[in-house]
Design an enzyme around this catalytic site. Structure first.
Site, PDB file in Angstrom:
ATOM      1  N   GLY A  11      38.657   2.453 -58.574  1.00  0.00           N
ATOM      2  CA  GLY A  11      39.211   1.680 -60.690  1.00  0.00           C
ATOM      3  C   GLY A  11      37.356   1.619 -61.220  1.00  0.00           C
ATOM      4  NE  ARG A  72      42.723   2.459 -57.565  1.00  0.00           N
ATOM      5  CZ  ARG A  72      41.633   1.151 -58.485  1.00  0.00           C
ATOM      6  NH1 ARG A  72      41.223   0.637 -56.638  1.00  0.00           N
ATOM      7  NH2 ARG A  72      41.931   0.476 -58.501  1.00  0.00           N
ATOM      8  CG  ASP A 103      36.172  -2.597 -50.891  1.00  0.00           C
ATOM      9  OD1 ASP A 103      36.835  -2.158 -51.791  1.00  0.00           O
ATOM     10  OD2 ASP A 103      36.999  -3.300 -50.478  1.00  0.00           O
ATOM     11  CB  SER A 105      34.202   4.309 -53.516  1.00  0.00           C
ATOM     12  OG  SER A 105      35.201   4.146 -54.941  1.00  0.00           O
ATOM     13  CB  THR A 125      33.573  -2.672 -58.463  1.00  0.00           C
ATOM     14  OG1 THR A 125      34.848  -3.972 -59.013  1.00  0.00           O
ATOM     15  CG2 THR A 125      32.843  -3.755 -57.755  1.00  0.00           C
ATOM     16  CG  ASP A 127      37.727  -6.500 -58.585  1.00  0.00           C
ATOM     17  OD1 ASP A 127      37.733  -6.689 -59.392  1.00  0.00           O
ATOM     18  OD2 ASP A 127      38.021  -5.896 -57.927  1.00  0.00           O
ATOM     19  CG  ASP A 129      34.802  -6.455 -54.804  1.00  0.00           C
ATOM     20  OD1 ASP A 129      33.790  -6.155 -55.821  1.00  0.00           O
ATOM     21  OD2 ASP A 129      36.013  -6.251 -54.501  1.00  0.00           O
ATOM     22  N   GLY A 170      41.250  -9.487 -60.890  1.00  0.00           N
ATOM     23  CA  GLY A 170      40.557  -9.881 -58.960  1.00  0.00           C
ATOM     24  C   GLY A 170      41.460  -9.720 -58.248  1.00  0.00           C
ATOM     25  NE  ARG A 171      43.935  -5.089 -56.122  1.00  0.00           N
ATOM     26  CZ  ARG A 171      44.047  -3.697 -56.087  1.00  0.00           C
ATOM     27  NH1 ARG A 171      44.951  -3.354 -55.875  1.00  0.00           N
ATOM     28  NH2 ARG A 171      42.610  -2.692 -56.425  1.00  0.00           N
ATOM     29  CE  LYS A 213      40.032 -31.660 -72.041  1.00  0.00           C
ATOM     30  NZ  LYS A 213      40.136 -30.738 -70.979  1.00  0.00           N
ATOM     31  NE  ARG A 243      54.846 -19.653 -76.441  1.00  0.00           N
ATOM     32  CZ  ARG A 243      55.476 -20.864 -76.512  1.00  0.00           C
ATOM     33  NH1 ARG A 243      55.584 -21.367 -75.534  1.00  0.00           N
ATOM     34  NH2 ARG A 243      56.365 -20.529 -77.020  1.00  0.00           N
ATOM     35  CG  HIS A 249      44.166  -1.642 -66.624  1.00  0.00           C
ATOM     36  ND1 HIS A 249      45.317  -2.202 -66.361  1.00  0.00           N
ATOM     37  CD2 HIS A 249      43.413  -0.979 -65.551  1.00  0.00           C
ATOM     38  CE1 HIS A 249      45.345  -1.988 -65.092  1.00  0.00           C
ATOM     39  NE2 HIS A 249      44.898  -0.913 -64.188  1.00  0.00           N
ATOM     40  CD  GLN A 251      40.703  -8.794 -67.206  1.00  0.00           C
ATOM     41  OE1 GLN A 251      40.090  -9.563 -66.161  1.00  0.00           O
ATOM     42  NE2 GLN A 251      41.963  -8.240 -66.677  1.00  0.00           N
TER      43      GLN A 251
HETATM   44  O1  F6P Z   1      38.750  -2.374 -58.386  1.00  0.00           O
HETATM   45  C1  F6P Z   1      38.928  -3.143 -59.816  1.00  0.00           C
HETATM   46  C2  F6P Z   1      39.744  -3.333 -60.091  1.00  0.00           C
HETATM   47  O2  F6P Z   1      40.326  -3.826 -61.591  1.00  0.00           O
HETATM   48  C3  F6P Z   1      40.791  -4.458 -59.452  1.00  0.00           C
HETATM   49  O3  F6P Z   1      40.360  -5.641 -60.065  1.00  0.00           O
HETATM   50  C4  F6P Z   1      42.384  -4.534 -60.038  1.00  0.00           C
HETATM   51  O4  F6P Z   1      43.000  -5.953 -59.330  1.00  0.00           O
HETATM   52  C5  F6P Z   1      42.688  -3.294 -59.707  1.00  0.00           C
HETATM   53  O5  F6P Z   1      41.263  -2.110 -59.828  1.00  0.00           O
HETATM   54  C6  F6P Z   1      43.632  -2.116 -60.746  1.00  0.00           C
HETATM   55  O6  F6P Z   1      43.963  -1.318 -60.548  1.00  0.00           O
HETATM   56  P1  F6P Z   1      44.671   0.049 -61.117  1.00  0.00           P
HETATM   57  O7  F6P Z   1      43.407   0.326 -61.874  1.00  0.00           O
HETATM   58  O8  F6P Z   1      44.350   0.705 -60.329  1.00  0.00           O
HETATM   59  O9  F6P Z   1      45.745  -0.844 -61.441  1.00  0.00           O
END
Ligand code: F6P
Length: 319
Positions: A11, A72, A103, A105, A125, A127, A129, A170-171, A213, A243, A249, A251
């Protein structure tokens, strides 16, 4: 060592271009020829490799995405593909490779190093992570993108007295959710590293409503469940109307923050230094403001720890 190459994989993340630029410029500064591999490992197997000049990386430090593109590749997990990749590099006389990615990569870089081709990895990345570095390239930008967007959602949540569930990326890692949740003052933060009881989530929301609130924000990492699933459960079990907003993406895009640009530049330059020192199989990172490197195989065995202090702070401040 006379020729090195650089690729981006997995990614994409904001700041990858700044890292590519640093590898190319530092390499040329040290008298090396630097090549760009297009489309990650998939492109490497296909020989999509081109020499880069100083000008090739001009006007990119502020751009999101990656000028080398990324992919990928399942195919690259095979031994045969890794040998083919090495052949492509050796045919051009290239004897070192900088891999920018997450990771998956790093796993590829470790395999090539094992097979005798020197590689170093840079953590690219959103993430955050990757063990062995306090920050990954792109995380700070993604965090700020999330915060900016949740702030906007909060405006309308307040106007309408609504509870919003915001699903962020964030999987397996909850960093984006946790830190953005703290930054926006979310009522609830749900991350893959921690289990939760739906009952507690509802109790907290009701407590907030009772003391007047006007809105509530739940930040949910995608690895926990989807925002849709959570919304359905809240409706079915507790008759709670919400809601949802899935940030998706957005992000991963956008101009990198100053922090990410400097981090990427420092890590990219160190990658070249390590290859010139004859080091390989190293994962480069930044810890306590210092640029460091670790054995890439060891890094792949570890799990990046969740900052405990920040998690407990989030609990204390969202009462
Ligand atoms: O590893 C980065 C990431 O943005 C993850 O947070 C997300 O789950 C994943 O890639 C999404 O991947 P793709 O763009 O292949 O759907």
């Amino acid at each position: 060592m006379k020729k090195i190459a650089v690729l981006t994989s997995g990614g994409d993340s904001p700041g990858m271009n700044a890292a590519i630029r640093a590898v190319v410029r530092k390499g040329i500064h040290e008298g090396l020829d630097v090549y760009g591999v297009y489309n990650g490992y998939a492109g490497l197997m296909d020989g999509k490799i081109k020499k880069l000049e100083l000008g090739s990386v001009g006007d990119i430090i502020h751009r999101g995405g990656t000028i080398l593109y990324t992919a990928r590749s399942e195919e690259f997990k095979k031994d045969k593909s890794q040998h083919e990749a090495i052949r492509q590099l050796k045919d051009l006389g290239i004897d070192g490779l900088v891999v920018i990615g997450g990771d998956g990569s790093y796993r590829g870089a470790a395999k090539l190093t094992e097979k005798g081709f020197p590689c170093v990895g840079l953590p690219g990345t959103i993430d955050n992570d990757i063990p062995g570095t306090d920050y990954t390239i792109g995380y700070d930008t993604a965090l700020n993108t999330v915060v900016e967007n949740i702030d906007k959602i909060r405006d309308t949540a307040t106007s309408h007295d609504r509870t919003f569930i915001i699903e962020v990326m964030g999987r397996h890692a909850g960093d984006i959710a946790l830190f953005s949740g703290v930054a926006v003052g979310a009522e609830t933060i749900l991350i893959p590293e921690r289990t939760f009881e739906l009952n507690d989530v509802v109790e907290k929301l009701n407590k907030g409503i009772k003391r007047g609130k006007k809105h509530s924000i739940i930040v949910l990492a995608e690895g926990v469940c989807s925002a849709n699933e959570l919304a359905e459960q809240l409706k079915e079990k507790y008759h709670l109307e919400t809601r949802i907003s899935v940030l998706g993406h957005i992000q991963r895009g956008g101009s990198p923050t100053g922090f990410d640009r400097v981090l990427a530049s420092r890590l990219g330059a160190r990658a070249v230094e390590l290859l010139l020192q004859g080091k390989s199989g190293r994962a480069i990172g930044m810890q306590k403001q210092e640029i460091v490197d670790h054995d890439i195989i060891e890094i792949l065995k570890q799990k990046d720890p969740l900052p405990e202090g920040v998690y407990s702070l989030s609990q204390q401040l969202s009462i």
